[in-house]
Design a protein around this motif. Structure first.
Motif, PDB file in Angstrom:
ATOM      1  N   GLU A  80       0.823  -1.224   0.000  1.00 42.16           N
ATOM      2  CA  GLU A  80       0.000   0.000   0.000  1.00 42.16           C
ATOM      3  C   GLU A  80       0.857   1.275   0.000  1.00 42.16           C
ATOM      4  N   ILE A 107     -11.242   6.033  -5.160  1.00 41.77           N
ATOM      5  CA  ILE A 107     -10.626   4.870  -4.510  1.00 41.77           C
ATOM      6  C   ILE A 107      -9.853   4.060  -5.555  1.00 41.77           C
ATOM      7  N   ARG A 118     -10.059  13.429  -3.368  1.00 37.89           N
ATOM      8  CA  ARG A 118     -10.275  13.097  -1.949  1.00 37.89           C
ATOM      9  C   ARG A 118     -10.336  14.372  -1.114  1.00 37.89           C
ATOM     10  N   VAL A 125     -16.213  14.703   6.645  1.00 41.57           N
ATOM     11  CA  VAL A 125     -15.921  13.870   7.816  1.00 41.57           C
ATOM     12  C   VAL A 125     -14.837  14.502   8.705  1.00 41.57           C
ATOM     13  N   SER A 268     -20.550  -4.066  10.404  1.00 49.05           N
ATOM     14  CA  SER A 268     -19.857  -3.966  11.703  1.00 49.05           C
ATOM     15  C   SER A 268     -20.882  -3.923  12.843  1.00 49.05           C
ATOM     16  N   VAL A 301     -14.415  -3.711  14.603  1.00 48.71           N
ATOM     17  CA  VAL A 301     -14.088  -3.441  13.195  1.00 48.71           C
ATOM     18  C   VAL A 301     -12.956  -4.374  12.731  1.00 48.71           C
ATOM     19  N   PRO A 306     -14.957  -5.721   7.504  1.00 47.55           N
ATOM     20  CA  PRO A 306     -16.104  -5.683   6.585  1.00 47.55           C
ATOM     21  C   PRO A 306     -15.726  -5.757   5.100  1.00 47.55           C
ATOM     22  N   LEU A 307     -14.516  -5.322   4.750  1.00 46.77           N
ATOM     23  CA  LEU A 307     -14.054  -5.550   3.378  1.00 46.77           C
ATOM     24  C   LEU A 307     -12.875  -6.507   3.475  1.00 46.77           C
ATOM     25  N   MET A 310      -8.578  -5.467  -0.708  1.00 45.09           N
ATOM     26  CA  MET A 310      -8.562  -4.462  -1.771  1.00 45.09           C
ATOM     27  C   MET A 310      -7.586  -4.984  -2.820  1.00 45.09           C
ATOM     28  N   GLY A 365      -7.676  -0.283   5.821  1.00 40.28           N
ATOM     29  CA  GLY A 365      -6.567  -0.133   4.901  1.00 40.28           C
ATOM     30  C   GLY A 365      -5.485   0.734   5.520  1.00 40.28           C
ATOM     31  N   THR A 366      -4.584   1.214   4.685  1.00 40.09           N
ATOM     32  CA  THR A 366      -3.466   2.036   5.167  1.00 40.09           C
ATOM     33  C   THR A 366      -2.951   2.863   3.989  1.00 40.09           C
ATOM     34  N   HIS A 369      -4.939   5.707   0.589  1.00 41.32           N
ATOM     35  CA  HIS A 369      -6.357   5.354   0.409  1.00 41.32           C
ATOM     36  C   HIS A 369      -7.037   4.985   1.721  1.00 41.32           C
ATOM     37  N   ARG A 370      -6.315   5.115   2.854  1.00 40.33           N
ATOM     38  CA  ARG A 370      -6.920   4.686   4.121  1.00 40.33           C
ATOM     39  C   ARG A 370      -8.313   5.301   4.244  1.00 40.33           C
ATOM     40  N   MET A 372     -11.583   7.032   4.312  1.00 36.31           N
ATOM     41  CA  MET A 372     -11.876   8.419   4.622  1.00 36.31           C
ATOM     42  C   MET A 372     -12.922   8.539   5.726  1.00 36.31           C
ATOM     43  N   GLY A 373     -13.788   7.528   5.844  1.00 36.60           N
ATOM     44  CA  GLY A 373     -14.900   7.633   6.793  1.00 36.60           C
ATOM     45  C   GLY A 373     -14.669   6.893   8.094  1.00 36.60           C
ATOM     46  N   LEU A 376     -16.088   8.448  11.265  1.00 36.41           N
ATOM     47  CA  LEU A 376     -17.554   8.487  11.218  1.00 36.41           C
ATOM     48  C   LEU A 376     -18.132   7.111  11.544  1.00 36.41           C
TER      49      LEU A 376
HETATM   50  C1  HEM Z   1     -11.804   3.570   1.601  1.00 30.76           C
HETATM   51  C2  HEM Z   1     -13.104   0.257   4.871  1.00 30.76           C
HETATM   52  C3  HEM Z   1     -16.653   3.207   6.478  1.00 30.76           C
HETATM   53  C4  HEM Z   1     -15.737   6.196   2.801  1.00 30.76           C
HETATM   54  C5  HEM Z   1     -11.849   2.430   2.358  1.00 30.76           C
HETATM   55  C6  HEM Z   1     -10.910   1.324   2.236  1.00 30.76           C
HETATM   56  C7  HEM Z   1     -11.303   0.396   3.142  1.00 30.76           C
HETATM   57  C8  HEM Z   1     -12.453   0.908   3.854  1.00 30.76           C
HETATM   58  C9  HEM Z   1     -10.650  -0.954   3.381  1.00 30.76           C
HETATM   59  C10 HEM Z   1      -9.741   1.229   1.261  1.00 30.76           C
HETATM   60  C11 HEM Z   1      -8.468   1.468   2.000  1.00 30.76           C
HETATM   61  C12 HEM Z   1      -7.220   1.211   1.205  1.00 30.76           C
HETATM   62  O1  HEM Z   1      -7.266   0.969  -0.012  1.00 30.76           O
HETATM   63  O2  HEM Z   1      -6.146   1.275   1.826  1.00 30.76           O
HETATM   64  C13 HEM Z   1     -14.167   0.791   5.603  1.00 30.76           C
HETATM   65  C14 HEM Z   1     -14.752   0.159   6.770  1.00 30.76           C
HETATM   66  C15 HEM Z   1     -15.746   0.986   7.223  1.00 30.76           C
HETATM   67  C16 HEM Z   1     -15.788   2.132   6.340  1.00 30.76           C
HETATM   68  C17 HEM Z   1     -14.298  -1.181   7.345  1.00 30.76           C
HETATM   69  C18 HEM Z   1     -16.673   0.817   8.397  1.00 30.76           C
HETATM   70  C19 HEM Z   1     -16.467   0.038   9.435  1.00 30.76           C
HETATM   71  C20 HEM Z   1     -16.707   4.288   5.637  1.00 30.76           C
HETATM   72  C21 HEM Z   1     -17.638   5.377   5.752  1.00 30.76           C
HETATM   73  C22 HEM Z   1     -17.410   6.202   4.692  1.00 30.76           C
HETATM   74  C23 HEM Z   1     -16.305   5.641   3.931  1.00 30.76           C
HETATM   75  C24 HEM Z   1     -18.673   5.556   6.861  1.00 30.76           C
HETATM   76  C25 HEM Z   1     -18.191   7.465   4.392  1.00 30.76           C
HETATM   77  C26 HEM Z   1     -17.742   8.610   4.264  1.00 30.76           C
HETATM   78  C27 HEM Z   1     -14.584   5.738   2.187  1.00 30.76           C
HETATM   79  C28 HEM Z   1     -13.960   6.396   1.052  1.00 30.76           C
HETATM   80  C29 HEM Z   1     -12.825   5.648   0.708  1.00 30.76           C
HETATM   81  C30 HEM Z   1     -12.782   4.531   1.639  1.00 30.76           C
HETATM   82  C31 HEM Z   1     -14.459   7.654   0.376  1.00 30.76           C
HETATM   83  C32 HEM Z   1     -11.818   5.919  -0.406  1.00 30.76           C
HETATM   84  C33 HEM Z   1     -10.585   6.560   0.187  1.00 30.76           C
HETATM   85  C34 HEM Z   1      -9.483   6.809  -0.818  1.00 30.76           C
HETATM   86  O3  HEM Z   1      -9.390   6.122  -1.841  1.00 30.76           O
HETATM   87  O4  HEM Z   1      -8.703   7.746  -0.586  1.00 30.76           O
HETATM   88  N1  HEM Z   1     -12.760   2.155   3.351  1.00 30.76           N
HETATM   89  N2  HEM Z   1     -14.824   1.960   5.372  1.00 30.76           N
HETATM   90  N3  HEM Z   1     -15.906   4.483   4.536  1.00 30.76           N
HETATM   91  N4  HEM Z   1     -13.835   4.635   2.515  1.00 30.76           N
HETATM   92 FE1  HEM Z   1     -14.275   3.352   4.005  1.00 30.76          FE
END
Ligand code: HEM
Length: 421
Positions: A80, A107, A118, A125, A268, A301, A306-307, A310, A365-366, A369-370, A372-373, A376
């Motif tokens: 990553e 993403i 981003r 948030v 979650s 978590v 939950p995912l 990637m 993640g880390t 792309h970690r 963003m939410g 929240l």
């Molecule tokens: C990206 C997990 C909740 C918005 C990601 C990634 C993971 C993830 C694994 C990719 C990280 C990577 O590639 O390193 C989760 C989990 C959540 C959660 C487990 C809840 C327990 C949310 C919420 C939002 C959100 C509530 C709403 C705003 C995003 C966005 C990205 C993202 C916009 C893209 C970030 C980027 O590419 O810079 N999330 N997510 N996520 N998440 Fe979440």
């Protein structure tokens, strides 16, 4: 016919691993991307096996095409961090959907475009905005909990997890509240596998998602003609990097925010109830000391992940864990495995709500792309448990959960429960 056994030429594709012995199955037959073991909840020993015997594993004959699996925590961190060699483009799922069905979203972009997009939306948030949302979320949580039946079996996924995250999304987008269930529907369609129930083809999914686009385009027009507001649509409509987005890119980023904020948090919420029931001593520890809620939320978590993964795509040949990854190869980063890696996480197989360094998991993640939410999502889970504890002695799981048929989204369609005062 089982999609992963369908053959379109030789050699034969790998088959489902359900019911097979993880410790004697030949390594070249292990195909983690097949959804079978995830739905049957038999995936963990296969993750253990690969971490032990082949932590950078090549699956040559999957129905979804050949791919690498990266199983160890430190290796995922390294991949990553190296966005030049391991690109997020063209997509972060295993299947290369035809370009006409591929939605552009940040993403699945690399710098500099990723960083610009981003930056435009991350204000929603920011800590100040989360503080503003806290009261509203708490009121919505209380209403949902106060309307649940006592001493009667019901599906926690529908009545709580889905409902709460749907309401939350409507708030983030300032979306018409009475239409909020459309958001969940679009999110489900966006992550559905054709033939598994909800949709029959990617073509059908795109038709449905275009309805989503036209709904949001109307809201976009309204918000663009008003002064900038704090909801996500207004931010996209006014942000310098996003205001001239082509329609499909707008749709892609909307879907990202809808799915990101929906499935993951929903699963979650369900996974936490299940984990506490499977670990009654930890549930008791929580009742005895509600101050553990924030720490427990992080542990939920991690435990749920939950995912499950990637994907990255190699832009050039490189070495990882003694293996040569070739330009163009698909590389899956299995967070579900890293989160059980004993070399990185102490007693990783234990659900332990007050564990040391509890936020040090890879579910979000880390790197750039970690998630963003993440704050929240944690806030929603924290408020939910702050309101559950004074209301109910126990949210008791009364039957087997039903899991989603997916190796990507790890979650539940049903979790039967009964509330005990
Ligand atoms: C990206 C997990 C909740 C918005 C990601 C990634 C993971 C993830 C694994 C990719 C990280 C990577 O590639 O390193 C989760 C989990 C959540 C959660 C487990 C809840 C327990 C949310 C919420 C939002 C959100 C509530 C709403 C705003 C995003 C966005 C990205 C993202 C916009 C893209 C970030 C980027 O590419 O810079 N999330 N997510 N996520 N998440 Fe979440």
């Amino acid at each position: 016919m089982d999609s992963a056994t369908a053959t379109s030429g030789s050699p034969p594709k790998t088959r489902s691993l359900v019911g097979r012995d993880p410790w004697t199955t030949p390594l070249d037959e292990i195909d983690l991307a097949h959804p079978g073991i995830w739905q049957a909840n038999e995936f963990l020993p296969f993750l253990d096996r690969l971490r032990r015997d082949d932590p950078v594993h090549y699956c040559a004959h999957s129905a979804v095409g050949p791919y690498w699996s990266v199983m160890k925590y430190q290796d995922i961190m390294a991949v990553e961090a190296n966005t030049a060699v391991f690109s997020s483009e063209p997509t972060i799922g295993i299947v290369d959907v035809l370009p006409e069905y591929t939605l552009p979203m940040f993403i699945a972009m690399d710098p500099p475009k990723h960083d610009e997009q981003r930056k435009t939306v991350q204000g929603v948030v920011a800590p100040a905005n989360l503080k503003n949302l806290e009261g509203l979320i708490r009121r919505r949580v209380c209403t949902i909990l106060d309307n649940l039946p006592l001493d009667e079996e019901f599906n926690w996924v529908d009545r709580v997890s889905r409902e709460l995250t749907t309401q939350m999304l409507a708030t983030l987008f300032d979306f018409p509240f009475e239409d909020r269930h459309k958001l969940t529907y679009w999110s489900d369609v966006a992550t559905a596998i054709p033939g598994a129930g909800l949709i029959d083809s990617y073509e059908e999914s795109l038709v449905i998602l275009k309805e989503c686009l036209s709904y949001f385009s109307r809201l976009w027009q309204e918000r663009a003609s008003k002064p900038p507001g704090n909801d996500l649509i207004s931010m996209l409509a006014h942000g310098p990097a996003t205001r001239n987005m082509p329609p499909m890119e707008f749709l892609g980023n909307l879907i990202l925010l809808i799915v990101g904020g929906n499935d993951t948090t929903r699963n979650s919420i369900s996974g936490g109830v299940l984990a506490l029931n499977e670990n009654p001593d930890e549930y008791q520890k929580l009742r005895d000391n509600p101050a553990l809620i924030p720490s427990m939320v992080s542990e939920i978590v991690r435990w749920q992940t939950p995912l499950a993964y990637m994907r990255r795509t190699a832009t050039q040949d490189s070495e990882l864990g003694g293996k040569t990854i070739r330009k163009g190869d698909k590389v899956l980063l299995w967070y579900a495995s890293a989160n059980r890696d004993e070399d990185a996480i102490e007693h990783a197989d234990r659900f332990w709500i007050d564990r040391p360094r509890v936020r040090q998991h890879l579910s979000f993640g880390t790197g750039i792309h970690r998630c963003m939410g993440n704050r929240l999502a944690e806030m929603q889970l924290r408020i939910l448990w702050e309101e559950i504890l004074p209301r109910f002695h126990k949210v008791e799981v009364t039957g087997e959960p039903k899991r989603i048929y997916s190796s990507f989204v790890k979650g539940y369609t049903e979790l039967p429960v009964r509330l005990i005062k």
